[in-house]
Design a protein around this motif. Structure first.
Motif, short mmCIF file in Angstrom:
data_model
loop_
_atom_site.label_atom_id
_atom_site.label_comp_id
_atom_site.label_asym_id
_atom_site.label_seq_id
_atom_site.Cartn_x
_atom_site.Cartn_y
_atom_site.Cartn_z
N THR A 169 0.84 -1.19 0.00
CA THR A 169 0.00 0.00 0.00
C THR A 169 0.89 1.25 0.00
N GLY A 173 0.42 9.26 1.20
CA GLY A 173 -1.04 9.22 1.17
C GLY A 173 -1.64 10.53 1.60
N TYR A 204 -6.52 1.73 3.24
CA TYR A 204 -6.23 0.99 2.02
C TYR A 204 -6.63 -0.48 2.13
#
Length: 596
Positions: A169, A173, A204
């Motif tokens: 992931t 972000g 995620y």
């Protein structure tokens, strides 16, 4: 390859052969005619000998210049050690390499941190962190890194066998502040906007469940900009997983199997399953903490109902104000703690915010006695002793305060006494679960004064309530219990997880309780809320602290000892001197100006 064998490989069966080794000079001993060197690499130590007639005189002369941590390559004949000279501390201790060739690969300055196995005293930690490249050569650190590798591989293999998919992931972000403070990364392309480093892959991995990947796992790097404690780091590693079409029992059953596998493979422990479980409320009532160390007793006993029957004003006034009187009974405590020892415990609890420490010693007749005994009738002391299970020689210690204050004090007293009195084997491992945490807690400390006293999520805003707690969302949020579970090892939270909310109506109620309006929810979590509207399955997961797992399974006291390049408690890297300044050009590209 520059070598034919490692320094931990040769055995008596190799006698008569020729070998080439490379490594660091761990120690050297000049016996007059020649030199004996312990040569070290991460696999072990081999004794190499510079002595006639095997070693030419020119090489013997050159060997005299060798010093600790020099890097050398030697070729020679593998021979048994002389009778009575074997060193069984090393796997190579029955043989030695009699050198015929020597090549100096590199010299070393005098090391400020000695990696030599012969040095038993652990160096100063700041010195170790400053020279981590030397510290990592120490056998103790190498054992920690090898254990970490084994645990990580063991985890990955276990979940691969259960059809979990390893998915990476993003590291860069969106900032979704709902827990600790984010680490922010300014964008050069989008001035005035920031990425955030992930506190966890939480959002995620939920999206992966919605996307149909019903078994996700990842060894994930996580970042939290918070005040540090001895067992926490600003960047850390967790084994992160999520599952769909499950309930909380399924998650715990999967982790039970992992813990059983690691305990057997790494410690030789046959662990019966399922692991014991207790509710959060029970843990707080019996041990004063949501991660209790179950290797020893000293359980808390509530005496609130008996306290008003005494004439002891402190207890009576606290109970009248809605407080609690609770105690622990320490077996053999009267003999272990002298008057000076009691004074030390009193100073300890004062450091926790208490005004003092009331206590009773249990005399040879089983009677509770102390300087406050006159305020308690014989019958009352007998009833208290019965409830506490007090025996001659025991020590009873009290906390009288608000509920959480008594929990904090008695939990810390329990830990301190357990260690000081050696009430448990430090090599023992105890595994258990604490479940059904409160959904919400009142905010006590916040950068925003208006938030103090309001509800906040004990875990995160997407935690699902127990089925029979849904009604409490409207009636009494304090009674609402969550589908939340923590894995506890020896009094440490080694992992924690929850079942997630997948019902939009329940999610809306939780947001309302937390003071998150629709606009704020859309701004913080819009992408997840959008995804949840497209057929979200029931799902949940857990994150296991890999650093803490290694610390506990390896018997280390310090989490920094199981991380290759850790930060200090002030979040600095003494080796690289991070964080550091950057030049004006870099700041200008990011449209950032430092306000001195």
């Amino acid at each position: 390859m520059l070598r034919t064998h490692t320094c931990g490989e040769l055995r008596s069966t190799d006698a008569g052969s020729q070998a080439t080794l490379c490594g660091w000079v761990d120690s050297y001993r000049d016996h007059g005619g020649g030199l004996f060197v312990d040569l070290r690499d991460r696999y072990g130590i081999t004794q190499v000998v510079f002595n006639p007639p095997d070693t030419p005189q020119a090489i013997i002369d050159a060997s005299k210049d060798l010093r600790a941590e020099y890097v050398i390559r030697v070729t020679g004949n593998v021979q048994p050690r002389p009778t009575g000279m074997a060193n069984l501390k090393h796997k190579t201790g029955e043989i030695e390499l009699r050198v015929t060739q020597l090549e100096l690969l590199n010299k070393s300055k005098v090391p400020p941190v000695s990696p030599s196995e012969s040095v038993t005293e652990t160096p100063n930690e700041d010195l170790r962190l400053k020279h981590r490249f030397l510290d990592l050569r120490r056998p103790a650190m190498q054992r920690a890194m090898l254990l970490r590798d084994r645990i990580t591989k063991g985890m990955r293999d276990y979940f691969a066998d259960l059809d979990f998919i390893d998915v990476e992931t993003p590291i860069l972000g969106r900032s979704t502040p709902e827990g600790a403070r984010d680490y922010l990364v300014p964008s050069r392309v989008h001035h005035g906007k920031f990425y955030a480093l992930p506190q966890s892959p939480q959002l995620y991995k939920q999206i992966l469940m919605i996307a149909g990947y019903d078994r996700y796992v990842q060894v994930a790097r996580c970042f939290r900009d918070e005040d540090l404690r001895a067992d926490r780091q600003p960047e850390f590693t967790q084994l992160d997983l999520e599952m769909a079409f499950i309930d909380d029992d399924d998650i715990m059953t999967v982790i039970d199997g992992l813990v059983q596998k690691l305990a057997q493979e790494l410690l030789g422990i046959d662990l019966p399953l399922p692991l014991p479980r207790m509710t959060y409320d029970e843990a707080m009532r019996r041990f004063g903490h949501d991660a209790p160390d179950l290797r020893f007793g000293l359980e808390i006993v509530d005496l609130t109902d008996l306290a008003p029957q005494s004439e002891f004003g402190v207890f009576k006034s606290i109970v009248e104000a809605g407080g609690h009187v609770r105690a622990i009974c320490v077996p053999g405590g009267s003999e272990h703690y002298s008057r000076r020892g009691i004074d030390a415990l009193t100073d300890f609890v004062k450091g926790l915010g208490a005004k003092g420490l009331a206590y009773f010693r249990v005399d040879e007749k089983g009677v509770l006695d102390s300087n406050i005994a006159k305020y308690f009738s014989d019958e009352l002391r007998a009833e208290m002793g019965k409830r506490l299970g007090a025996k001659p020689g025991d020590l009873v210690l009290f906390s009288a305060d608000k509920w959480l204050a008594t929990c904090k004090l008695l939990h810390n007293l329990r830990k301190k006494i357990g260690e000081e009195m050696k009430l448990y084997d430090p090599k023992e491992m105890n595994f258990s679960w604490v479940v059904q945490f409160p959904m919400f807690e009142r905010t006590e400390d916040s950068d925003n004064p208006q938030a103090v006293g309001k509800w906040s999520a004990m875990h995160h805003p997407f935690t699902a309530p127990l089925d029979d707690s849904v009604a409490h969302l409207d009636e009494d949020p304090a009674k609402c219990r969550a589908k939340a579970y923590d894995l506890i090892i020896n009094g440490y939270e080694a992992g924690g997880g929850t079942i997630r909310i997948h019902d939009p109506a329940v999610q809306s109620k939780v947001f309302t309780l937390l003071g998150i309006d629709e606009e704020t929810a859309a701004d913080r979590f819009g992408f997840l809320l959008e995804a949840l509207a497209y057929g979200a399955p029931p799902h949940g997961g857990i994150a296991l602290g890999l650093d803490r797992f290694v610390m506990l399974f390896g018997g280390f006291d310090n989490i920094r000892d199981v991380i290759a390049f850790p930060k200090t408690q002030k979040a600095t890297d003494l080796m690289t001197e991070a964080p550091g300044t950057v030049d004006t050009k870099q700041l200008k590209e990011l449209a950032i100006k430092i306000d001195a």
